[in-house]
Design an enzyme around this catalytic site. Structure first.
Site, PDB file in Angstrom:
ATOM      1  N   MET A   1      -4.520  -6.986  -6.665  1.00 31.89           N
ATOM      2  CA  MET A   1      -3.921  -8.068  -8.173  1.00 31.89           C
ATOM      3  C   MET A   1      -4.799  -8.755  -9.029  1.00 31.89           C
ATOM      4  SD  MET A   1      -0.043  -7.030  -8.520  1.00 31.89           S
ATOM      5  CE  MET A   1       0.175  -6.249  -7.228  1.00 31.89           C
TER       6      MET A   1
ATOM      7  N   GLY B   1       0.575  -1.131   0.363  1.00 33.48           N
ATOM      8  CA  GLY B   1      -0.129  -0.051   0.295  1.00 33.48           C
ATOM      9  C   GLY B   1       0.849   1.049  -0.231  1.00 33.48           C
TER      10      GLY B   1
ATOM     11  N   ASN C   1       1.277   3.482  -2.925  1.00 33.55           N
ATOM     12  CA  ASN C   1       0.856   3.947  -3.602  1.00 33.55           C
ATOM     13  C   ASN C   1      -0.426   4.583  -2.719  1.00 33.55           C
ATOM     14  OD1 ASN C   1       2.255   4.091  -6.581  1.00 33.55           O
ATOM     15  ND2 ASN C   1       1.774   2.295  -5.701  1.00 33.55           N
TER      16      ASN C   1
ATOM     17  N   HIS D   1       1.124   1.047 -13.411  1.00 38.16           N
ATOM     18  CA  HIS D   1       1.563   0.172 -12.936  1.00 38.16           C
ATOM     19  C   HIS D   1       3.361   0.456 -13.437  1.00 38.16           C
ATOM     20  CE1 HIS D   1       2.176  -3.578 -15.189  1.00 38.16           C
ATOM     21  NE2 HIS D   1       3.204  -3.033 -16.175  1.00 38.16           N
TER      22      HIS D   1
ATOM     23  N   ILE E   1      -7.931  -9.857 -11.092  1.00 41.19           N
ATOM     24  CA  ILE E   1      -8.726  -9.490 -12.442  1.00 41.19           C
ATOM     25  C   ILE E   1     -10.028  -9.402 -11.781  1.00 41.19           C
ATOM     26  CG2 ILE E   1      -8.949  -9.908 -14.120  1.00 41.19           C
ATOM     27  CD1 ILE E   1      -5.960  -9.780 -13.906  1.00 41.19           C
TER      28      ILE E   1
HETATM   29  C1  GAR Z   1       3.352  -1.236  -7.293  1.00 41.14           C
HETATM   30  O1  GAR Z   1       4.522  -0.316  -7.835  1.00 41.14           O
HETATM   31  C2  GAR Z   1       2.392  -0.959  -8.350  1.00 41.14           C
HETATM   32  O2  GAR Z   1       2.655  -1.007  -9.710  1.00 41.14           O
HETATM   33  C3  GAR Z   1       2.103  -2.327  -8.662  1.00 41.14           C
HETATM   34  O3  GAR Z   1       2.410  -3.465  -8.192  1.00 41.14           O
HETATM   35  C4  GAR Z   1       2.971  -2.434  -6.901  1.00 41.14           C
HETATM   36  C5  GAR Z   1       1.862  -2.304  -5.268  1.00 41.14           C
HETATM   37  O4  GAR Z   1       2.965  -1.649  -4.740  1.00 41.14           O
HETATM   38  N1  GAR Z   1       0.604  -2.751 -10.004  1.00 41.14           N
HETATM   39  C6  GAR Z   1       0.569  -4.084 -10.840  1.00 41.14           C
HETATM   40  O5  GAR Z   1       2.042  -4.535 -11.061  1.00 41.14           O
HETATM   41  C7  GAR Z   1      -0.414  -3.570 -11.100  1.00 41.14           C
HETATM   42  N2  GAR Z   1      -0.550  -4.376 -13.018  1.00 41.14           N
HETATM   43  P1  GAR Z   1       2.276  -1.101  -3.410  1.00 41.14           P
HETATM   44  O6  GAR Z   1       0.931  -1.574  -2.647  1.00 41.14           O
HETATM   45  O7  GAR Z   1       2.812  -0.643  -2.258  1.00 41.14           O
HETATM   46  O8  GAR Z   1       1.487   0.393  -4.035  1.00 41.14           O
END
Ligand code: GAR
Length: 213
Positions: free
Chosen positions: A91, A12, A14, A110, A93
Site C-alpha cells: 500500500m 498477506g 496473496n 489489483h 506508493i
Molecule cells: C488484495 O485484495 C489486493 O488485491 C489488494 O489488497 C489486498 C491485499 O490482501 N491490493 C490493492 O488494493 C492494491 N491496489 P492480502 O494482504 O491478504 O494479500
C-alpha cells in the site's frame, strides 16, 4: 532460478498463495528470496517467517522524502539480487527511481477489472465498496506490470468474478481473492520466472511453452 521479492502491507493472503504455490512446485524457475513489509504489524510477516523466508520492514515515514525512500527500497531489493518484484497488497506508493530500476520487473495484483475502480485512492476494501456502490454485476482481478501510471501498466492475466445481490464489501473481497487473485498471482509469477511474458507497445503477451522444454 530468479530471486523474487514480495512486497506486502497487510494480511498477506496473496503472499500465502505464492508460498503455497512455491511449496507445490508451481513456480519452478523462481524462489521467494525476501518479503518486504511497509508495516511493522503486517500479519504477512508472520506468514513469511513461518515459511522460513527472510523479512524486512521499510517504513516510509523513516525517510525524509520519497527519493530517499525509493533509493533505500532499490538498494534493499538489489541486496537480494531480485529479478522480480511482486506487489501483493503493498500500500505504499514508490516513485520512478524504483520503477526504472526494475522496469517490466514489477507486477501487482489489483482487486477489480482495471480500468474500473483503480488508480489513486482505490485499494483494498475501498475498491469493493466502490464496485458495489456502482452496482456492477461482474468484477474481478488482473495481474499487471507496474509503470509510472497508477494501475496503468500492461495487463498480464485477468479473471472476471460474479457480484452477488447480497454481497458486502467483505464477501465480495473474499470471492475475488479466492476465485481470481490467489490463482492469478502465482500463475503470473511462474510465467514471469519462466521468461514467458513479453511486452511490446504497452501490451503484455504470454509466450507459448516450447515443446522441447
Ligand atoms: C488484495 O485484495 C489486493 O488485491 C489488494 O489488497 C489486498 C491485499 O490482501 N491490493 C490493492 O488494493 C492494491 N491496489 P492480502 O494482504 O491478504 O494479500
Amino acid at each position: 532460478m530468479l530471486n523474487i521479492a514480495v512486497l506486502v502491507s497487510g494480511g498477506g493472503t496473496n503472499l500465502q498463495a505464492l508460498i503455497d504455490a512455491q511449496a507445490a512446485g508451481k513456480i519452478p524457475d523462481g524462489r521467494i528470496a525476501c518479503v518486504i513489509s511497509s508495516r511493522m504489524d503486517a500479519f504477512a510477516l508472520q506468514r513469511a517467517q513461518k515459511a522460513g523466508i527472510p523479512t524486512e520492514v521499510l517504513l516510509r515515514n523513516h525517510f525524509a522524502d520519497g527519493n530517499a525512500y525509493d533509493a533505500a527500497l532499490v538498494s534493499l531489493l538489489q541486496s537480494y539480487s531480485v529479478g522480480l518484484v511482486v506487489l501483493a497488497g503493498f500500500m505504499t506508493i514508490f516513485g520512478k527511481t524504483v520503477i526504472h530500476a526494475f522496469e517490466n520487473k514489477i507486477i501487482n495484483v489489483h482487486p477489480s477489472l482495471i480500468p474500473s475502480f483503480c488508480g489513486e485512492g482505490f485499494y483494498g476494501l475501498r475498491v469493493h465498496e466502490a464496485a458495489l456502490r456502482r452496482g456492477v454485476r461482474v468484477t474481478g482481478a488482473p495481474v499487471h506490470f507496474v509503470n509510472e501510471i497508477c494501475d496503468g501498466g500492461p495487463i498480464i492475466l485477468q479473471k472476471a468474478v460474479e457480484v452477488l445481490p447480497d454481497d458486502t464489501p467483505q464477501t465480495l473481497q473474499r470471492r475475488v481473492m479466492e476465485q481470481a487473485e490467489w490463482e492469478l498471482l502465482p500463475r503470473a509469477t511462474a510465467l514471469f520466472c519462466a521468461g514467458r511474458i513479453s511486452v511490446k507497445d504497452g501490451i503484455a503477451s504470454i509466450v507459448q511453452e516450447t515443446s522441447q522444454k
